[in-house]
Design an enzyme around this catalytic site. Sequence first.
Site, mmCIF file in Angstrom:
data_model
loop_
_atom_site.group_PDB
_atom_site.id
_atom_site.type_symbol
_atom_site.label_atom_id
_atom_site.label_comp_id
_atom_site.label_asym_id
_atom_site.label_seq_id
_atom_site.Cartn_x
_atom_site.Cartn_y
_atom_site.Cartn_z
ATOM 1 N N TRP A 73 18.267 11.818 -2.605
ATOM 2 C CA TRP A 73 16.862 11.974 -2.232
ATOM 3 C C TRP A 73 16.525 13.412 -2.597
ATOM 4 O O TRP A 73 17.021 14.355 -1.983
ATOM 5 C CB TRP A 73 16.662 11.740 -0.739
ATOM 6 C CG TRP A 73 15.229 11.775 -0.298
ATOM 7 C CD1 TRP A 73 14.331 10.750 -0.324
ATOM 8 C CD2 TRP A 73 14.529 12.899 0.248
ATOM 9 N NE1 TRP A 73 13.114 11.168 0.162
ATOM 10 C CE2 TRP A 73 13.206 12.482 0.525
ATOM 11 C CE3 TRP A 73 14.881 14.216 0.520
ATOM 12 C CZ2 TRP A 73 12.250 13.330 1.054
ATOM 13 C CZ3 TRP A 73 13.921 15.070 1.059
ATOM 14 C CH2 TRP A 73 12.616 14.620 1.321
ATOM 15 N N GLY A 100 22.373 18.010 1.603
ATOM 16 C CA GLY A 100 21.865 19.140 2.383
ATOM 17 C C GLY A 100 21.020 20.042 1.509
ATOM 18 O O GLY A 100 20.614 19.662 0.403
ATOM 19 N N GLU A 479 1.511 4.104 15.619
ATOM 20 C CA GLU A 479 2.735 3.531 15.043
ATOM 21 C C GLU A 479 2.420 2.502 13.952
ATOM 22 O O GLU A 479 3.016 2.515 12.879
ATOM 23 C CB GLU A 479 3.580 2.905 16.161
ATOM 24 C CG GLU A 479 4.781 2.099 15.690
ATOM 25 C CD GLU A 479 5.733 2.859 14.763
ATOM 26 O OE1 GLU A 479 5.642 4.087 14.646
ATOM 27 O OE2 GLU A 479 6.565 2.196 14.121
ATOM 28 N N LYS A 483 3.281 2.483 9.925
ATOM 29 C CA LYS A 483 3.957 1.385 9.202
ATOM 30 C C LYS A 483 3.184 1.034 7.942
ATOM 31 O O LYS A 483 3.746 0.904 6.859
ATOM 32 C CB LYS A 483 4.063 0.123 10.077
ATOM 33 C CG LYS A 483 5.050 0.106 11.194
ATOM 34 C CD LYS A 483 6.496 0.154 10.804
ATOM 35 C CE LYS A 483 6.987 1.530 10.559
ATOM 36 N NZ LYS A 483 7.362 2.380 11.647
ATOM 37 N N GLU A 486 3.251 3.927 5.206
ATOM 38 C CA GLU A 486 4.514 4.325 4.571
ATOM 39 C C GLU A 486 5.063 3.274 3.611
ATOM 40 O O GLU A 486 5.794 3.628 2.696
ATOM 41 C CB GLU A 486 5.561 4.753 5.598
ATOM 42 C CG GLU A 486 6.224 3.645 6.360
ATOM 43 C CD GLU A 486 7.272 4.167 7.356
ATOM 44 O OE1 GLU A 486 8.041 5.061 7.010
ATOM 45 O OE2 GLU A 486 7.314 3.635 8.477
ATOM 46 N N HIS A 502 -16.617 11.033 16.495
ATOM 47 C CA HIS A 502 -16.782 12.491 16.487
ATOM 48 C C HIS A 502 -16.461 13.095 15.124
ATOM 49 O O HIS A 502 -16.213 14.291 15.027
ATOM 50 C CB HIS A 502 -15.934 13.129 17.588
ATOM 51 C CG HIS A 502 -16.403 12.771 18.963
ATOM 52 N ND1 HIS A 502 -17.560 13.283 19.508
ATOM 53 C CD2 HIS A 502 -15.898 11.909 19.881
ATOM 54 C CE1 HIS A 502 -17.738 12.772 20.726
ATOM 55 N NE2 HIS A 502 -16.743 11.923 20.963
ATOM 56 N N LYS A 597 15.755 7.008 4.737
ATOM 57 C CA LYS A 597 15.890 6.542 6.118
ATOM 58 C C LYS A 597 16.256 7.670 7.070
ATOM 59 O O LYS A 597 15.700 7.785 8.146
ATOM 60 C CB LYS A 597 16.958 5.453 6.157
ATOM 61 C CG LYS A 597 17.189 4.846 7.527
ATOM 62 C CD LYS A 597 16.046 3.949 7.906
ATOM 63 C CE LYS A 597 16.213 3.334 9.278
ATOM 64 N NZ LYS A 597 14.921 2.839 9.778
HETATM 65 O O1 M6R Z 1 16.236 8.585 12.940
HETATM 66 P P1 M6R Z 1 14.987 9.090 13.589
HETATM 67 O O2 M6R Z 1 14.457 8.164 14.614
HETATM 68 O O3 M6R Z 1 15.162 10.470 14.163
HETATM 69 O O4 M6R Z 1 13.933 9.188 12.439
HETATM 70 C C1 M6R Z 1 12.652 9.696 12.670
HETATM 71 C C2 M6R Z 1 11.711 9.411 11.522
HETATM 72 O O5 M6R Z 1 12.189 9.989 10.341
HETATM 73 C C3 M6R Z 1 11.511 7.916 11.308
HETATM 74 O O6 M6R Z 1 11.079 7.276 12.460
HETATM 75 C C4 M6R Z 1 10.476 7.677 10.184
HETATM 76 O O7 M6R Z 1 9.231 8.113 10.615
HETATM 77 C C5 M6R Z 1 10.410 6.196 9.775
HETATM 78 N N1 M6R Z 1 10.324 6.088 8.345
HETATM 79 C C6 M6R Z 1 9.241 5.488 10.331
HETATM 80 O O8 M6R Z 1 9.188 4.161 9.950
#
Ligand code: M6R
Length: 602
Positions: A73, A100, A479, A483, A486, A502, A597
């Site tokens: 990535w 990293g 939320e 979804k 993204e 507003h 992810k």
């Molecule tokens: O593993 P985490 O729950 O800490 O990850 C947090 C976010 O990176 C994660 O929820 C991200 O926003 C997802 N792609 C949402 O669907």
Amino acid sequence: MCGIVGVVGNPQATEILTNGLEKLEYRGYDSAGIFVADADHDYLVKSQGRIKDLESKITPEVQGTIGIGHTRWATHGEPSEENAHPHTSQSGRFVLVHNGVIENYDDLKHEYLANDTFYGETDSEIAVHLIEYFANQGLDTKEAFRKALTKIRGSYAFGLIDKNDRDTIYVAKNKSPLLIGLGDGFNVICSDALAMLQQTNIFVELNDGEMVIVTKDNVAIENAAGDSIKREPYEAKIDASDMEKGTYPYYMLKEIDEQPATMRRIISEYTDETGAVAVDQALLDSLLASDRIYIVACGTSYNAGLASKQIIEELANIPVEVHLSSEFGYNMPLLSAKPFFIYLTQSGETADSRQVLVKTNELGHPALTVTNVAGSTLSREATYTMLLHAGPEIAVASTKAYTAQIAALTVLSKAVGDAKDNAAAKDFDLVKELGIAANAMDVMISEKELLKQLAHDYFAGAEHAFYIGRGTDYYVSLEVSLKLKEISYIHAEGFAAGELKHGTIALVEEGTPVIGIISDDVTAPHTRGNLREVESRGAHTMVIASEDLSKPDDQIVVPVVHHFLRPLAAVIPGQLLAYYATLERGLDVDKPRNLAKSVTVE
Ligand code: M6R
């Protein structure tokens, strides 16, 4: 954010690496590569794109007993074959994979490597050149690697092979995850145990600052000073079959479908045979002693924190603040006298959240990590851990972790409330109400055909969309809009319904989808009023309403659940609308562009 695998002492090295990379593809998928060697041959194969693109370039002679692999990535340098890992040193002697970010890569390049030639633009290529620089000064590989580590600032998980010693993988870790897996006559390395479950379920955890020398029959851990460290391995209790998609076209759909079962698993994991909530007593005591809870999280986990705020405040009677990790660490608010921190993180590896945990640990505050991954970094570093028991979540878009986090925090709040003898907690039958919520989720999941049609009707040509609601419905709006944006790339926002007028209402045009979430009787008429306001400006409105508040024309009717648990049922249609809108656009639901992810860089 990037996945690393490695194997030493197994003639199936190529297959083990590519299988492992397939399992780690959720961590990054813009380019990939492997290095494989035996005593006489070595092969470096790299490709832009997905693991399948890499596999199509691996010819039959690419075989060996030792190797490392990487799925990327991009952080420094565009996704390209040149920037794909493994990277080689100036002479080609050393080969390295890295996960990293090396913050001082430019300084290192100018100070030590001014005469070297680089093929790509990555910080990682600097690291492998630096190791060779110190080896050329007369240090053996281990000491050259150690010396390079003392110069490098930033986060890393490294896997290094010296072509002059084809029986050893050198490993080091700081802030980025890495595990050693113990095989039968061979050993492996991986960013996540999921990658190597076909090879072993026995793993050794590493701590930051450690370096490991891995051969086929030995794993030697050393601290930064070179002292030997003894660490017992642990057994990863993950069922490899949970990783499979089965007959599902995408992991996201499978994971949406798994949510009711996850609710039922949480009930059975956290209650005894009498139905009483069972959580760690020390955790409970720590919460009882606290005067304020700070939930710190990112993305969907942050949204789950917001959706849980009211539950905790009403059941446990402790004030709750919900913060974004990436903001909190560097802009810490004035804390209460006895703060208690809850880190919500599906992966347990999110760097933004971890940097806050490191700070609150330094301040001596108690912390709980609520995570899906046992043994993950945030789990190990927090005072307490609560597991979600949701099974591996592979799709980049988080679904079952959201609902599992809300359910887990409900369990915790009920336990605290019971211990305090709070009336709200005593009146709340957790097993019954979570069971009803699971059934309501089942009902929503069975509405796939309707949701598919609605996704077509509302989102087929849409560039923008708004979800609106008030109170917890607003938090659910955040939320479900995340979804939608993204994975479908439709620009979507979740809005407090009353706030739209507003300013943001200026964006509403003829046909703009505006979806109202309505589950609260007090705010329902106001949200309906806000929907009428946008309708009169041309919006294409949709209503997701709780059955007791629904009207005949509402498009989606959600079964009634306890008011604490409304987000569990209301989120499902939004998840499925996003899924079908994305399918209709012909996009890869599980691996949206630019995302990964597990976000292990700040
Ligand atoms: O593993 P985490 O729950 O800490 O990850 C947090 C976010 O990176 C994660 O929820 C991200 O926003 C997802 N792609 C949402 O669907």
